[in-house]
Design a protein around this motif. Structure first.
Motif, PDB file in Angstrom:
ATOM      1  N   SER A 204      -5.553   0.972  -1.664  1.00  0.00           N
ATOM      2  CA  SER A 204      -6.388   2.141  -1.356  1.00  0.00           C
ATOM      3  C   SER A 204      -7.090   1.989  -0.013  1.00  0.00           C
ATOM      4  O   SER A 204      -7.457   2.974   0.618  1.00  0.00           O
ATOM      5  CB  SER A 204      -7.427   2.348  -2.466  1.00  0.00           C
TER       6      SER A 204
ATOM      7  N   GLY B 277      -0.709   9.471  -4.779  1.00  0.00           N
ATOM      8  CA  GLY B 277      -1.708   8.511  -5.218  1.00  0.00           C
ATOM      9  C   GLY B 277      -1.363   7.087  -4.807  1.00  0.00           C
ATOM     10  O   GLY B 277      -0.215   6.668  -4.919  1.00  0.00           O
ATOM     11  N   LEU B 278      -2.356   6.379  -4.288  1.00  0.00           N
ATOM     12  CA  LEU B 278      -2.181   4.959  -3.967  1.00  0.00           C
ATOM     13  C   LEU B 278      -2.577   4.138  -5.189  1.00  0.00           C
ATOM     14  O   LEU B 278      -3.177   4.636  -6.141  1.00  0.00           O
ATOM     15  CB  LEU B 278      -3.039   4.596  -2.750  1.00  0.00           C
TER      16      LEU B 278
ATOM     17  N   MET C  97      -1.258   5.309  -8.647  1.00  0.00           N
ATOM     18  CA  MET C  97      -1.717   6.574  -9.225  1.00  0.00           C
ATOM     19  C   MET C  97      -0.611   7.614  -9.063  1.00  0.00           C
ATOM     20  O   MET C  97       0.210   7.525  -8.153  1.00  0.00           O
ATOM     21  CB  MET C  97      -2.992   7.049  -8.505  1.00  0.00           C
TER      22      MET C  97
END
Lengths: 300, 724
Positions: free
Chosen positions: A94, A235-236, A239
C-alpha cells in the motif's frame, strides 16, 4: 543512489542545520544542558559559563568562580546524549501508491523522511536504528552513532522489497519485546490496518516506556478523493478491484476515512503517542521543519 | 377543465419535429457508454472505499436511474414542445381555448375607391384605424403581417412582426395607391405569406386573415368566380378568413373615364381636339356638371353636362397650342366625395410640324405620297415631308423624324434594317409601300420573319399576284385607319384600282385593316416596340409597272385616286401613335424613357405629383441609355428632368383605372362561405375570428423542460457534482 541524493537535497538539509532534535522525554542515559537527567554518573563535557539568572538550578553554580569573582556563573555542558532513535519503516504494498498529483509514492516519501531523520540524529552524535516491515519484520539494524552507519541505513531503505500485506499490531508487539533500551520510536507508515490491533501494538511500545511518534504518510488523493469520472480502483495488498462512480461515493468515502483517522488519533492520544500527518504533496523540508520546531518547543 | 379536454382534438403543429425525440436515447447511450469506459488506478485505501460502497450501493443506483429518467424526459418533452401540440376546441365552447398565439394577416384594400369620404374621414383612414385597434388589443406574442390589396398587391410586412410600436408606425405610414385592386394576385400573395409564416413560426398556432375593404364589386366579383372561390378555399384551409366591411352607400360620384387627344402629335397652330368621357356612377341624375380643361395649369375651356343615372357622355374641347414643347393638359370635374377620379391628365408634346422622311426606290416614287402627306401649304402646313433616296436611311439621323415611309425600295440591307428597327422600337412610325422593285426575299430576310427577334414587318412577303382587277375590302371599317371612310362609300376607297400586289402573310400579332376582294391582306399593321409599322401590299405611285405585259401595266392607280390622301393621313396618324404612347399611362404601369446622347453621368430626376423629387438611375446598354420608374402609385403629372449634356424635360401623365370608380358594392351574401363578416363599427376589436379555436401547449412544455433542467442540476449537485 538516486533516492539518496533526493533525501540529502542540500536545500532541504540547509534549512535543518540550525535545528536540534531534542528528546521529548527523559530517555535512558542523561542529557546535559536544557534538561535534567534522572541518571547521574554519565560523562559530561564542559562547554562554557553563563551568568546566573533567577530560576536557574543552584546545583549548576560554579562556586569556584563565585569565590574568585564574587559573581554567580553557571557551568554549561555540551549535550552528549545517548539518545536511541528507532526508525520503523512500513514497506508494504500500500505504501507504493502514488496519486495523480503527487511526485513521490508514499514509500519514497517515507524513505526520504527516514533518511533525513537518520542524518539529523547522527549529526548530533546520537544513535539511530532501522526496522523495515510489512506482514513481518524484514530488516532490523541495531542503533549506532557511527558516522558510517548512515550509508548502511540508506542502503537498507532503498533495497527493501515491497511486501504484500501489512500486519502492524503483531509487529509492534514484537518490536516492544526486542527494543530493550528505551528510545524514540518513529514509525513511518500509512497505517492502513486494523486500528485496534495497531493501537494495541503501540500501547505495548509505550508500556516499554518508548517515546513513540507516528508519521502518518498519506497521499492527497487518499485524503480528498478527487476522482470525477468512473474509475476502476485496483486494490493493493490483495484487496479486490472495484469499478465505481467516484462522484457518488465521495462523501461516503470521506466519512469512512475521517472516522478511521479520528479513531487512530484518539487512540494514540490516549496513549501519549504523537501522530503527524505527512502529505506526500507537501515539501519534505517544510514537513520536517514543522515537526522539529514543535519537538524543540515541547522539549524546551 | 377536464370535460373541455374531452372535447378537444389534439394535433401537432409541426409533427416532423417529433423526430427530435430520438435524442432522448442520448442519455441512455451515454450512460451505457460511460459504464464501459472508465479510467483505472491502483488504490491503497480500499477498505474505506469498499465500506462506502457497501453503505451506498442502493442509493447510488437509485439516484443514477433517477438522473437518467430526468434527462431522458427532458429531451422527450423538448421534442414534444418543438412539435407544438395543440388542442382544437369545439365551437360550442368557443373561447375556452384562448391563449394560443395568433398570426394575423391584415389585408387593407388600397384601391382608390377606399379614398371615398363618408363623413369626415375616408374609408382607408377607417381601415387604418381598425388595423391599429387590432394591433393594440393583440395578446402578447401575437404576430402581424400586412398586405395591401392593390394592383399589383403590395407586401407591407411580409414576416410576422411582434413589436406593437413598429406595427403602428407601419400602419400610420400606409398611403393609398391610385391603382385598382387585383384580388386574385392578392389572395395568392396572402396564401404565400400564411404558408411561410406557418412553416417558420409554428408557435403561432392560430392564423387569421382579416380583409379591411369596401367590398367594391369590381374588386370582389373575382371572389365569387370559380377561380376566386378556389383560391379562397385554399386560403381558408390555412387560416380563418374575415371581412370587415368598411363600405356604404355612395351618394354621388361622377368620373372622368376617358381623356384623349384626337391628334397623335400636336403641332403649333394646329387645332387639337380633346375628347372627354364622363360617367355618372350615382343612382341619381346630375345636372350642370362642370367640366374644365386646363393647359399647364391654366383654365382654357369649360363646359357643363347633364348626366342621367349611370349615363356616360362624351364632350370635346378644341385647343390650339401657341408654342412647341412639353404641355400638360388636365380635365377636371367638380369636387365630390371621391376626389381622385375627378381628374385626368394628358401629356402633349407639341411640335412645330410632323416630320416625315419619304424614301423612294427610284426618283418620283414618293411625289404623290409627299403631296398626300402635306396637302396644306404655307404656315398652316402640319406635316413636313422630305423625299430622299434609300441611302438616306443610314445617312440621315432618323431621330429628327417622326415617321419614315418606304416606297418601292428594292432591297433592305442589314444596316438599314438595324437603323429602322432602332427607330421604330423607340416610338417612330414606319409605313412601307411595295412595288415592282421590291425583292421579297430581302425584305423577309432583314425585316420579316426570317429576322427573328429583329422582325419589323407585320407580314411576310410572298410572290407577286397575277395581274388582274382587284378591289379593296374595308372589312366592315373596323380598323381605325379605315373607320373614317364609314358612311363615305363614294369616297373612292372601294373603287381604288389595283392590278398587281405582293401577297402578304400576316404575323400573329398583326391586324389587317384592308383586304383585297379575293381575301388577301392589303393593309397590315402591328405595334413593334413602342412604334408602329404599317405595310401596304401594293405601290404608292404609278411608276411601279408590270413589265411582263405589253404595254407594261401599272400596279395601281391609287396615287391619283381621291381615297389616297385621307388613307395616307390615317396611316400617318396611326403610325405616329407610338410617339406619345409612353407619355400617358395607367397607375401601376412603369414609366420609361430613352435618352439620346447621354453619358453615364447624365443626371435624371423625376418630379412626382406631390412635388417630391427622386433621382433615377440611367441604364446603359447596346441600344442606348434608358431610365425606368417602377414605383408610381399616385395619379397625376410626372416630370422627368434629364440633365447635361441632354438638358431636356419630358412630361408624363399617370391616370387611374376608371373601372375602380364604379362604387357598386357586392353583397356579403354573394361571397364564398369561407369568409365571415365582422362588424366594422363600435370601436372594439372582435375577440376572435372564425373557428375552431386551438390552443398551443408549447409554452407549458417548455416550462416543464426548464423545471426538469433545474431538477437535473439539483440531483447532480446532490450526487456529488455540486460539492465538487
Amino acid at each position: 543512489m538516486e533516492s539518496s541524493r533526493t533525501s540529502f537535497d542540500p536545500q532541504t538539509l540547509a534549512k535543518l542545520q540550525g535545528l536540534h532534535l531534542r528528546a521529548r522525554h527523559i530517555v535512558e542515559g542523561y542529557v546535559a544542558g536544557l534538561h535534567r537527567s534522572p541518571y547521574h554518573g554519565f560523562s559530561i563535557e564542559f562547554a562554557e559559563h553563563r551568568e546566573y539568572s533567577p530560576g536557574d538550578d543552584l546545583r549548576y553554580v560554579d562556586w569556584k568562580v563565585f569565590g574568585r569573582t564574587d559573581k554567580h556563573y553557571l557551568k554549561q555542558y555540551e549535550d552528549e546524549t545517548n539518545l536511541l532513535c528507532y526508525l520503523v519503516l512500513d514497506t508494504s504494498e500500500s505504501m507504493l501508491y502514488r496519486g495523480p498529483k503527487s511526485a513521490l509514492s508514499k514509500a519514497e516519501y517515507a524513505q526520504c523522511l527516514a533518511a533525513a531523520l537518520s542524518w539529523l540524529v547522527l549529526q548530533q552524535q546520537d544513535s539511530v536504528g532501522l526496522v523495515t516491515y510489512d506482514s513481518q519484520i524484514r530488516q532490523f539494524i541495531r542503533p549506532s552513532s557511527n558516522a558510517t552507519h548512515l550509508q548502511n541505513l540508506l542502503q537498507v531503505m532503498e533495497k527493501s522489497p515491497a511486501g504484500k500485506k501489512t500486519n502492524s499490531g503483531p509487529i509492534f508487539h514484537e518490536l516492544a519485546e526486542r527494543l530493550t533500551r528505551r528510545g524514540l520510536v518513529i514509525v513511518l507508515s500509512d497505517f492502513f490496518d486494523d486500528v485496534p490491533s495497531l493501537l494495541a501494538g503501540l500501547k505495548h511500545l509505550r508500556h516499554r516506556r518508548h517515546d513513540v511518534v507516528l508519521f502518518h504518510v498519506l497521499d492527497a488523493a487518499e485524503i480528498e478523493f478527487p476522482f470525477q469520472s468512473p474509475t476502476e480502483f485496483k486494490g493493493l495488498e490483495a484487496m479486490p478491484h472495484v469499478v465505481a462512480d467516484p462522484q457518488m461515493l465521495r462523501k461516503a468515502y470521506l466519512k469512512e476515512f475521517q472516522a478511521y483517522e479520528h479513531a487512530l488519533l484518539k487512540g494514540c492520544r490516549s496513549h501519549g503517542i504523537e501522530v503527524r500527518r505527512m502529505r506526500t504533496d507537501q515539501p519534505l523540508d517544510v514537513a520536517l521543519t514543522s515537526f522539529l520546531a514543535e519537538r524543540r518547543i515541547r522539549v524546551a | 377543465m377536464a370535460h373541455l379536454a374531452l372535447l378537444a382534438f389534439w394535433h401537432l403543429g409541426s409533427a416532423s419535429m417529433l423526430l427530435w425525440a430520438a435524442a432522448a436515447l442520448l442519455p441512455i447511450l451515454i450512460h451505457l457508454w460511460s459504464r464501459r469506459r472508465y479510467q483505472s488506478t491502483d488504490w491503497a485505501a480500499m477498505t474505506f472505499l469498499m465500506a462506502a460502497l457497501r453503505q451506498n450501493a442502493r442509493r447510488v443506483r437509485l439516484e443514477q436511474w433517477l438522473l437518467l429518467a430526468v434527462r431522458t424526459a427532458m429531451l422527450l418533452l423538448f421534442a414534444l414542445a418543438l412539435a407544438d401540440p395543440m388542442s382544437s376546441v369545439l365551437s360550442s365552447i368557443r373561447g375556452a381555448g384562448q391563449g394560443g398565439q395568433t398570426h394575423t394577416l391584415l389585408v387593407l384594400d388600397g384601391s382608390y375607391s377606399m379614398d371615398y369620404r363618408d363623413q369626415t374621414e375616408t374609408r382607408f383612414e377607417r381601415a387604418k384605424q381598425y388595423a391599429r385597434e387590432l394591433v393594440e388589443n393583440a395578446s402578447q406574442g401575437d404576430g402581424f403581417t400586412i398586405l395591401m390589396l392593390a394592383e399589383p398587391p403590395k407586401v407591407i410586412v411580409g414576416q410576422p412582426a411582434f413589436d406593437r410600436s413598429d406595427l403602428l408606425q407601419e400602419i400610420d405610414a400606409l398611403t393609398l395607391t391610385h391603382s385598382a385592386a387585383d384580388l386574385p394576385a392578392t389572395l395568392a400573395a396572402a396564401e404565400a405569406i400564411v404558408r411561410e409564416t406557418d412553416e417558420r413560426y409554428p408557435r403561432l398556432a392560430r392564423r387569421q386573415v382579416v380583409f379591411l375593404t369596401d367590398l367594391q364589386r369590381s374588386t370582389w366579383e373575382h371572389a365569387a368566380a370559380a377561380e376566386g372561390r378556389a383560391r379562397l378555399r385554399r386560403l381558408a384551409e390555412l387560416a380563418t378568413l374575415s371581412v370587415v366591411d368598411l363600405g356604404g352607400a355612395a351618394d354621388k360620384n361622377v368620373t372622368v373615364t376617358r381623356f384623349e387627344s384626337q391628334q397623335p402629335i400636336a403641332t403649333v397652330g394646329g387645332t387639337n381636339t380633346f375628347q372627354v368621357e364622363v360617367q355618372n356612377h350615382s343612382a341619381e341624375g346630375v345636372r350642370g356638371e362642370r367640366v374644365t380643361l386646363r393647359v399647364d395649369g391654366q383654365l382654357v375651356a369649360e363646359q357643363r353636362v347633364d348626366l342621367q343615372p349611370a349615363e356616360r357622355a362624351t364632350i370635346s374641347f378644341d385647343h390650339r397650342f401657341d408654342s412647341p414643347g412639353e404641355h400638360m393638359v388636365e380635365v377636371r370635374l367638380a369636387e365630390d366625395r371621391l376626389e381622385v377620379d375627378n381628374h385626368r391628365w394628358l401629356s402633349v408634346p407639341v411640335q412645330e410640324t410632323i416630320r416625315v422622311l419619304c424614301v423612294y426606290g427610284q426618283p418620283g416614287e414618293t411625289n404623290y405620297l409627299a403631296l398626300a402627306l402635306e396637302p396644306q401649304e404655307g404656315a398652316e402646313r402640319r406635316v413636313k415631308a422630305q423625299q430622299a433616296a434609300e441611302s438616306a436611311i443610314v445617312e440621315s439621323d432618323l431621330e429628327n423624324y417622326d415617321c419614315v415611309v418606304l416606297s418601292n425600295v428594292g432591297r433592305i440591307n442589314r444596316d438599314e434594317a438595324a437603323v429602322l428597327r432602332r427607330f421604330v422600337t423607340r416610338g417612330g412610325g414606319l409605313i412601307v409601300f411595295l412595288g415592282d422593285r421590291v425583292q421579297a426575299d430581302s425584305y423577309n430576310q432583314q425585316l420579316g420573319e426570317l429576322a427573328g427577334d429583329a422582325r419589323l414587318l407585320p407580314a411576310s412577303l410572298g410572290e407577286t399576284s397575277s395581274e388582274s382587277q382587284y378591289r379593296l375590302n374595308p372589312l366592315d371599317y373596323r380598323h381605325s385607319i379605315v373607320s373614317p371612310f364609314r358612311g363615305h362609300e363614294k369616297s373612292g376607297l372601294l373603287t381604288t384600282p389595283i392590278w398587281s400586289y405582293i401577297r402578304l402573310q400576316p404575323s400573329s400579332g398583326a391586324k389587317v385593316a384592308l383586304a383585297f376582294d379575293n381575301g388577301d391582306p392589303a393593309l397590315v399593321e402591328e405595334q413593334i416596340g413602342q412604334g408602329r409599322v404599317i405595310l401596304f401590299a401594293s405601290a404608292a405611285s404609278p411608276l411601279s409597272v408590270n413589265r411582263t405585259s405589253n404595254p407594261p401595266t401599272p400596279w395601281t392607280a391609287i396615287a391619283s385616286w381621291p381615297s389616297f390622301p385621307p388613307l395616307v393621313q390615317e396611316m400617318l396618324n396611326l403610325s405616329l401613335s407610338g410617339r406619345t404612347a409612353g407619355r400617358n399611362q395607367i397607375v401601376g404601369d412603369d414609366l420609361r424613357g430613352d435618352v439620346s446622347k447621354a453619358t453615364p453621368e447624365t443626371p435624371v430626376e423625376i418630379v412626382l405629383p406631390d412635388g417630391q423629387e427622386e433621382r433615377l438611375p440611367l441604364v446603359m446598354d447596346a441600344a442606348g441609355a434608358h431610365w425606368f420608374f417602377t414605383s408610381a402609385t399616385q395619379s397625376g403629372p410626372y416630370e422627368v428632368k434629364i440633365g447635361s449634356p441632354v438638358s431636356t424635360v419630358e412630361r408624363f401623365a399617370l391616370n387611374i383605372d376608371p373601372r375602380e370608380s364604379d362604387l357598386e358594392r357586392l353583397s356579403f351574401d354573394s361571397l364564398p362561405p369561407e369568409l365571415t363578416s365582422e362588424p366594422a363599427k363600435g370601436g372594439t376589436r372582435p375577440t376572435s375570428f372564425g373557428e375552431p379555436l386551438s390552443r398551443s401547449y408549447f409554452r407549458e412544455l417548455l416550462l416543464a423542460v426548464i423545471g426538469l433542467a433545474l431538477v437535473d442540476v439539483m440531483l447532480a449537485w446532490r450526487l456529488g457534482r455540486g460539492a465538487a
